[in-house]
Write a protein that holds these residues in place. Sequence first.
Motif, short mmCIF file in Angstrom:
data_model
loop_
_atom_site.label_atom_id
_atom_site.label_comp_id
_atom_site.label_asym_id
_atom_site.label_seq_id
_atom_site.Cartn_x
_atom_site.Cartn_y
_atom_site.Cartn_z
N SER A 123 -1.98 25.32 26.46
CA SER A 123 -2.75 26.23 25.59
C SER A 123 -1.82 26.85 24.56
O SER A 123 -0.61 26.82 24.71
CB SER A 123 -3.41 27.32 26.44
N GLN A 124 -2.42 27.40 23.52
CA GLN A 124 -1.67 28.11 22.50
C GLN A 124 -2.43 29.41 22.23
O GLN A 124 -3.60 29.38 21.85
CB GLN A 124 -1.56 27.29 21.23
N THR A 125 -1.72 30.50 22.45
CA THR A 125 -2.37 31.83 22.49
C THR A 125 -3.50 31.75 23.46
O THR A 125 -3.29 31.36 24.60
CB THR A 125 -2.80 32.28 21.08
N TRP A 126 -4.73 32.03 22.99
CA TRP A 126 -5.87 32.00 23.92
C TRP A 126 -6.66 30.71 23.82
O TRP A 126 -7.68 30.55 24.48
CB TRP A 126 -6.80 33.19 23.62
N LYS A 127 -6.12 29.81 23.03
CA LYS A 127 -6.85 28.55 22.83
C LYS A 127 -6.31 27.46 23.76
O LYS A 127 -5.12 27.18 23.76
CB LYS A 127 -6.69 28.11 21.39
N VAL A 128 -7.19 26.85 24.58
CA VAL A 128 -6.82 25.77 25.51
C VAL A 128 -6.86 24.44 24.76
O VAL A 128 -7.90 24.08 24.20
CB VAL A 128 -7.75 25.71 26.74
N LEU A 129 -5.70 23.76 24.79
CA LEU A 129 -5.62 22.49 24.06
C LEU A 129 -6.00 21.28 24.95
O LEU A 129 -6.47 20.26 24.44
CB LEU A 129 -4.19 22.29 23.54
N GLY A 130 -5.74 21.39 26.24
CA GLY A 130 -6.05 20.28 27.15
C GLY A 130 -5.26 20.41 28.47
O GLY A 130 -4.74 21.50 28.78
N THR A 131 -5.18 19.30 29.19
CA THR A 131 -4.43 19.31 30.47
C THR A 131 -3.41 18.19 30.48
O THR A 131 -3.64 17.11 29.88
CB THR A 131 -5.36 19.15 31.68
N ILE A 132 -2.32 18.44 31.18
CA ILE A 132 -1.28 17.42 31.34
C ILE A 132 -1.11 17.13 32.85
O ILE A 132 -1.04 18.05 33.66
CB ILE A 132 0.04 17.85 30.69
N GLU A 133 -1.10 15.84 33.22
CA GLU A 133 -0.96 15.44 34.65
C GLU A 133 0.32 14.62 34.78
O GLU A 133 0.49 13.60 34.09
CB GLU A 133 -2.16 14.63 35.11
N ILE A 134 1.16 15.08 35.67
CA ILE A 134 2.45 14.41 35.89
C ILE A 134 2.45 13.74 37.29
O ILE A 134 2.14 14.39 38.29
CB ILE A 134 3.61 15.41 35.78
N PHE A 135 2.82 12.47 37.30
CA PHE A 135 2.88 11.69 38.55
C PHE A 135 4.34 11.47 38.95
O PHE A 135 5.15 11.04 38.12
CB PHE A 135 2.19 10.33 38.38
N ALA A 136 4.67 11.81 40.21
CA ALA A 136 6.05 11.65 40.70
C ALA A 136 6.41 10.17 40.82
O ALA A 136 5.56 9.33 41.12
CB ALA A 136 6.20 12.32 42.05
N ASP A 137 7.68 9.88 40.62
CA ASP A 137 8.19 8.50 40.74
C ASP A 137 8.40 8.18 42.24
O ASP A 137 9.36 8.65 42.87
CB ASP A 137 9.50 8.36 39.99
N ARG A 138 7.50 7.38 42.81
CA ARG A 138 7.58 7.05 44.24
C ARG A 138 8.72 6.09 44.57
O ARG A 138 9.16 5.98 45.72
CB ARG A 138 6.25 6.47 44.73
N ASP A 139 9.23 5.39 43.54
CA ASP A 139 10.35 4.48 43.79
C ASP A 139 11.57 5.25 44.31
O ASP A 139 12.26 4.83 45.26
CB ASP A 139 10.73 3.74 42.51
N ILE A 140 11.86 6.38 43.65
CA ILE A 140 12.97 7.22 44.08
C ILE A 140 12.74 7.72 45.50
O ILE A 140 13.65 7.76 46.34
CB ILE A 140 13.15 8.42 43.12
N PHE A 141 11.49 8.09 45.77
CA PHE A 141 11.13 8.56 47.12
C PHE A 141 11.40 7.49 48.17
O PHE A 141 12.01 7.76 49.22
CB PHE A 141 9.65 8.97 47.11
N TYR A 142 10.97 6.25 47.85
CA TYR A 142 11.17 5.14 48.80
C TYR A 142 12.66 4.89 49.04
O TYR A 142 13.11 4.69 50.17
CB TYR A 142 10.51 3.87 48.29
N ILE A 143 13.44 4.90 47.96
CA ILE A 143 14.88 4.62 48.08
C ILE A 143 15.57 5.69 48.93
O ILE A 143 16.35 5.38 49.85
CB ILE A 143 15.53 4.52 46.69
N GLN A 144 15.31 6.92 48.63
CA GLN A 144 15.95 8.01 49.38
C GLN A 144 15.51 8.01 50.84
O GLN A 144 16.32 8.21 51.75
CB GLN A 144 15.61 9.36 48.72
#
Length: 638
Positions: A123-144
Amino acid sequence: MSLFKQMTILISVIFIILFTLIVSISFNQIKDSAKESLYKNIQNSASNISLSITNANTDISTIKTVINASFDNGNYEKIVFKDLENKIIYERVKKEEQYEEDLPIWFIKFVNIDEVSVLATVSQTWKVLGTIEIFADRDIFYIQLYKMFISLIITLTITFLTFLILVFIFLKSMLKPLEIIKKQSEAIIDNKFIFSEKLPFTSEFKSLTININSMLKKIQEIFNHANDILKRNKELLYVDELTGLYNRKYLVMKISEFLEENSINHSGYIVCIDLIRVDLLNKIFGYKKVDNLIIQIVKEIKELFLRYESSIIVRSKAAEFIVILPRIKEREAKDVSEQISSKLKELLSFVEDDEIDFFIGLCNFKNEKIYSDILSKIDYTLCQTKIQNNNYNGYYYLQKDIVHNTRDDWRNIINNAISNDYFYLVFKDIVSLNSSKIVYKSISFGIKTYDKDFSYSEFIASAIELKLLEKIYLKIIEKLLCLDKYNKRVTIQIPNKFVEHLPFEKLMKLFERKNNFVDIVFELEEEVFFKYKYNCLTFIDLLRDYGFGIAVFNFMAISDDYIYLKEQKPEFIKLNRYFLETSENLDVLKIIKESLDIEVIATSIDNDKDLDFINKKGIKLITGIVTEKLLQDSSKNT
């Protein structure tokens, strides 16, 4: 299965179950912790990216720049920016590429976590611009996670193996007394005694070890006591106290042995020596001097006659001596009779009384059926000697005209039999009186030519003289080894001469052939165990290496001790029925049977009288003419 193996398997199973449970629980905890850590990381990343977009310009190019910069500098599987209508404005996705490390497919399938993502509002000030969705990298998870899994497995494996080794060492130490007890019990079967000097720490094992040591000590004492009894029995029964010669009881038994069909000593000559009017000698010179004279006479007799193999010297009466000379030639018998006559004349030269004299008689023996025939011949010879009053040679010869094959004749007959396999086997039954069934088949053999058959007793003496005994027995053993799955255990008597010159390499070559019949018991004469001890033990070891049995024949309790029976533990001992006529000999047998658990076979059981006699003596295995009748009666009853 041993107790140690059972406990090892049980502990191993428990450890495997524990190992599996610990690995499973630990791995799930690590997995959940790593997943939670991954979620928190992308949650922080979502807030930072959202804040970066808010602080920057809100145009689409700026948003892309922020997302690209974050994606390139972080570990994300995917970043998606959506407008208020949930429409994707921009998306950055990780390219499909190999992991930094090769991971097993089974591990990825086993872990199998869903996508981990976090939503954040831009958002910017009181105006909502949208949503952002972040997905974790499962490759790193598997390796560790894989690295932690491997580390966990290695650590637990080393820990468990170390613990297992310590447990096994402890078990081995704790159960060591049982191994010793096992060896003690196995040794008892072979009539050996092993004592455990070191007592175990565990109280139960300690008590058991003490009790077993005590039991073994008692058994050994019983055996040693029995052996001492047997030694004294031999001396009392068969040995003359003054001269150390055998007595008449021994003569009867030995003659019975010589008359056995398979005996190599079935023929020869007998020298009879009789010093008369010993009572007068005692009166004139005294008992002590006469005893010394008799000892001198015995010394001369021994020097002349003991050089002949298998010779027997017996003091049958106070001043009567009988010498049995098996397999000796007529000329040799006459020469030695003349020599002893000369020696005795010298010894008695100081005696002036004409009533005191000695007589020497010579007779042959061959094909007599029972021992009493030979004893009668001995008595008759002595009687004729005194009537004839000695001839000019100093002895009387009871002649009997018999036509013999020559030395060359026998050489040709025997060599042809060996070359052309003219030998035939004769099977005789050894029967159990308990079941009236055949237990063993005793083997004898003969020679069958085109025009005549020769029994064992006819050719064996000549074979020994011509040094062909080894070839004959190697041929017979070869025939036995070729028997095609004979349905009974067979036995064969091996003469002392064969053991004396044991053809070890030739026997080994025969035994190493494939598909040999091995259900054979080799019978060795009692005498061979101490007369040719080294060869005897070598032969026994060879036989047992190839799965053959051993036994003793012509048992007469003549050994100085019976340790050899305890050590070698023969399958059975064979003895002539005449051995059982004295209570002392029965005591010998009882001791042997009870302390060593060796079967006894009575031979020469030829009629119902013999059979009743043997039954009363408790002997349950027999061989002889009467066995045929027993088997026929048993067949009729069934």
